[in-house]
Scaffold this motif. Structure first.
Motif, short mmCIF file in Angstrom:
data_model
loop_
_atom_site.label_atom_id
_atom_site.label_comp_id
_atom_site.label_asym_id
_atom_site.label_seq_id
_atom_site.Cartn_x
_atom_site.Cartn_y
_atom_site.Cartn_z
N ASP A 88 32.18 23.90 2.39
CA ASP A 88 31.59 22.88 3.13
C ASP A 88 30.56 22.37 2.13
N ILE A 126 29.36 19.38 -0.36
CA ILE A 126 30.06 17.71 -0.53
C ILE A 126 29.38 17.33 -2.01
N GLU A 127 30.32 16.82 -2.76
CA GLU A 127 30.02 16.06 -4.15
C GLU A 127 30.01 14.68 -4.04
N ARG A 181 26.86 20.18 3.27
CA ARG A 181 26.95 19.29 3.98
C ARG A 181 25.52 18.58 4.64
N GLU A 211 25.99 17.70 -5.55
CA GLU A 211 26.84 18.44 -5.27
C GLU A 211 26.05 19.58 -4.28
N TRP A 248 32.61 10.05 -2.79
CA TRP A 248 32.50 11.42 -2.41
C TRP A 248 33.65 12.26 -2.28
N CYS A 249 33.47 13.60 -2.41
CA CYS A 249 34.64 14.32 -1.97
C CYS A 249 34.10 15.75 -1.30
N GLU A 250 35.10 16.41 -0.79
CA GLU A 250 34.66 17.65 -0.12
C GLU A 250 35.04 18.89 -0.89
N ARG A 251 34.12 19.78 -1.20
CA ARG A 251 34.68 20.79 -1.88
C ARG A 251 34.61 22.26 -1.11
#
Length: 85
Positions: A72, A74-75, A40, A37, A66-69
Motif C-alpha cells: 500500500d 504509492i510512488e 497511501r 514514495e 503515480w504507481c502503486e507499490r
C-alpha cells in the motif's frame, strides 16, 4: 595496419562528475519535479500539501505520474512551475 590510440577521457569524466554533482537541474520544459514514495495516507497528504502551497491555477501543479507499490505504498511525481509569473 595501425590502430589509432583512444583519446583521453579525463575531461569528459570531469565534466560528467561536475554535472552529476549539481543539486538541481532545470529540465528543458521548465517544470520542477519531485518524486515521493509514501504510504497511501501520507501520499494523499503530501499531494494536498503541494496543491495548497503551489495552487494549480498559478503554478500548473499536478501529479505527473503515480504507481502503486507493494504494501500500500504509492510512488508519485509532482511537478510545478518555479514561479507564478
Amino acid at each position: 595496419m595501425r590502430i589509432p590510440a583512444k583519446p583521453p577521457l579525463d575531461g569528459l569524466k570531469r565534466s560528467l562528475d561536475k554535472r552529476r554533482a549539481e543539486p538541481v537541474r532545470m529540465p528543458k520544459d521548465g517544470f520542477l519535479r519531485e518524486t515521493f514514495e509514501l504510504p497511501r495516507a501520507q501520499a494523499r497528504a503530501k499531494a494536498r500539501e503541494w496543491l495548497e502551497r503551489w495552487p494549480r491555477q498559478a503554478y500548473w501543479t499536478e501529479i505527473e505520474s503515480w504507481c502503486e507499490r507493494p504494501g500500500d505504498v504509492i510512488e508519485f511525481t509532482m511537478r510545478r512551475l518555479p514561479t507564478a509569473d
